[in-house]
Write a protein that holds these residues in place. Structure first.
Motif, mmCIF file in Angstrom:
data_model
loop_
_atom_site.group_PDB
_atom_site.id
_atom_site.type_symbol
_atom_site.label_atom_id
_atom_site.label_comp_id
_atom_site.label_asym_id
_atom_site.label_seq_id
_atom_site.Cartn_x
_atom_site.Cartn_y
_atom_site.Cartn_z
ATOM 1 N N LYS A 43 -55.581 113.017 -72.515
ATOM 2 C CA LYS A 43 -55.875 111.622 -72.866
ATOM 3 C C LYS A 43 -56.260 111.510 -74.332
ATOM 4 C CE LYS A 43 -57.661 110.511 -68.251
ATOM 5 N NZ LYS A 43 -58.831 109.998 -67.498
ATOM 6 N N GLU A 44 -56.185 110.305 -74.844
ATOM 7 C CA GLU A 44 -56.633 110.045 -76.207
ATOM 8 C C GLU A 44 -58.159 109.954 -76.232
ATOM 9 O OE1 GLU A 44 -52.776 107.526 -77.868
ATOM 10 O OE2 GLU A 44 -54.756 106.609 -77.804
ATOM 11 N N ARG A 45 -58.716 110.253 -77.396
ATOM 12 C CA ARG A 45 -60.151 110.135 -77.548
ATOM 13 C C ARG A 45 -60.544 108.656 -77.526
ATOM 14 N NH1 ARG A 45 -62.845 113.830 -82.024
ATOM 15 N NH2 ARG A 45 -61.589 112.518 -83.426
ATOM 16 N N GLU A 46 -61.620 108.340 -76.828
ATOM 17 C CA GLU A 46 -62.062 106.955 -76.712
ATOM 18 C C GLU A 46 -63.566 106.875 -76.951
ATOM 19 O OE1 GLU A 46 -61.734 105.385 -72.727
ATOM 20 O OE2 GLU A 46 -62.606 107.178 -71.814
ATOM 21 N N GLY A 47 -63.986 105.770 -77.540
ATOM 22 C CA GLY A 47 -65.411 105.541 -77.725
ATOM 23 C C GLY A 47 -66.009 105.019 -76.436
ATOM 24 N N VAL A 48 -67.137 105.592 -76.000
ATOM 25 C CA VAL A 48 -67.744 105.167 -74.747
ATOM 26 C C VAL A 48 -69.111 104.517 -74.934
ATOM 27 C CG1 VAL A 48 -66.477 106.843 -73.344
ATOM 28 C CG2 VAL A 48 -68.709 107.466 -74.302
ATOM 29 N N ALA A 49 -69.795 104.807 -76.024
ATOM 30 C CA ALA A 49 -71.122 104.217 -76.229
ATOM 31 C C ALA A 49 -71.402 104.123 -77.720
ATOM 32 C CB ALA A 49 -72.201 105.054 -75.544
ATOM 33 N N PHE A 50 -72.021 103.004 -78.109
ATOM 34 C CA PHE A 50 -72.282 102.736 -79.513
ATOM 35 C C PHE A 50 -73.705 102.207 -79.669
ATOM 36 C CE2 PHE A 50 -67.872 103.041 -80.902
ATOM 37 C CZ PHE A 50 -67.190 102.864 -79.711
ATOM 38 N N LEU A 51 -74.345 102.594 -80.770
ATOM 39 C CA LEU A 51 -75.715 102.170 -81.055
ATOM 40 C C LEU A 51 -75.789 101.671 -82.489
ATOM 41 C CD1 LEU A 51 -78.744 102.093 -80.174
ATOM 42 C CD2 LEU A 51 -78.938 104.394 -81.146
ATOM 43 N N ALA A 52 -76.234 100.423 -82.655
ATOM 44 C CA ALA A 52 -76.364 99.856 -83.993
ATOM 45 C C ALA A 52 -77.379 100.642 -84.811
ATOM 46 C CB ALA A 52 -76.785 98.392 -83.902
ATOM 47 N N ASN A 53 -77.252 100.581 -86.136
ATOM 48 C CA ASN A 53 -78.132 101.394 -86.979
ATOM 49 C C ASN A 53 -79.598 100.997 -86.852
ATOM 50 O OD1 ASN A 53 -78.042 98.982 -88.397
ATOM 51 N ND2 ASN A 53 -77.426 99.887 -90.340
ATOM 52 N N ASP A 54 -79.865 99.723 -86.519
ATOM 53 C CA ASP A 54 -81.259 99.312 -86.352
ATOM 54 C C ASP A 54 -81.754 99.554 -84.931
ATOM 55 O OD1 ASP A 54 -80.463 95.727 -86.323
ATOM 56 O OD2 ASP A 54 -79.938 97.346 -84.959
ATOM 57 N N GLY A 55 -80.895 100.061 -84.073
ATOM 58 C CA GLY A 55 -81.290 100.368 -82.709
ATOM 59 C C GLY A 55 -81.374 99.175 -81.779
ATOM 60 N N ASP A 56 -81.046 97.998 -82.282
ATOM 61 C CA ASP A 56 -81.239 96.781 -81.492
ATOM 62 C C ASP A 56 -80.070 96.447 -80.577
ATOM 63 O OD1 ASP A 56 -83.157 94.856 -83.938
ATOM 64 O OD2 ASP A 56 -83.737 96.374 -82.452
ATOM 65 N N ASP A 57 -78.906 96.976 -80.873
ATOM 66 C CA ASP A 57 -77.732 96.636 -80.075
ATOM 67 C C ASP A 57 -77.026 97.893 -79.591
ATOM 68 O OD1 ASP A 57 -77.040 93.847 -82.200
ATOM 69 O OD2 ASP A 57 -77.811 93.816 -80.149
ATOM 70 N N THR A 58 -76.491 97.789 -78.393
ATOM 71 C CA THR A 58 -75.660 98.850 -77.840
ATOM 72 C C THR A 58 -74.393 98.235 -77.268
ATOM 73 O OG1 THR A 58 -76.763 98.691 -75.686
ATOM 74 C CG2 THR A 58 -77.594 100.358 -77.231
ATOM 75 N N TYR A 59 -73.367 99.057 -77.161
ATOM 76 C CA TYR A 59 -72.138 98.635 -76.488
ATOM 77 C C TYR A 59 -71.623 99.820 -75.694
ATOM 78 C CZ TYR A 59 -67.384 97.263 -75.490
ATOM 79 O OH TYR A 59 -66.216 96.970 -74.819
#
Length: 125
Positions: A43-59
């Motif tokens: 499979k292709e590499r996929e992003g599963v989790a992200f954290l904003a630099n200020d720590g306030d937002d996630t996806y």
């Protein structure tokens, strides 16, 4: 020299948990948007989790939302990925990555400046 050192991978049965760590060296992770990517076999590499630099937002990628948690300990300069209720399809190589900017959930892979060495996660039945 800046780099990211990963640890914590391994093998676990379906339904189990693992925590991945990504320790930063040479720079402060708190100034970067951080992410966890994974690449399953064939499979292709996929992003599963992200954290904003200020720590306030996630996806989270929908298939992991509610099961995975991305977090950062600024005092330890370390990023984590807590993975619960693991499924067979969660198996793969996991990479941490860092990039400038507040939130990076919409960035392509080539926009991430720093990458960890990758670590294997194997979920078995």
């Amino acid at each position: 020299q800046e780099h990211l050192l990963q640890s914590g991978g391994g093998s676990v049965q379906a339904g189990g948990s693992l925590r991945l760590s990504c320790a930063g060296s040479g720079y402060s992770l708190s100034t970067y948007c951080m992410a966890w990517f994974r690449q399953g076999s064939g499979k292709e590499r996929e992003g599963v989790a992200f954290l904003a630099n200020d720590g306030d937002d996630t996806y989270y990628e929908p298939s992991v939302e509610g099961r995975f948690t991305i977090s950062r300990d600024n005092a330890k300069n370390t990023l984590y990925l807590q993975m619960n209720s693991l499924k067979l399809e969660d198996s793969g190589m996991y990479y941490c990555a860092a990039t400038e900017g507040r939130m990076c959930s919409f960035y392509g892979e080539n926009q991430f400046e720093y990458w960890g060495q990758g670590i294997q996660v194997t979920v078995s039945s």
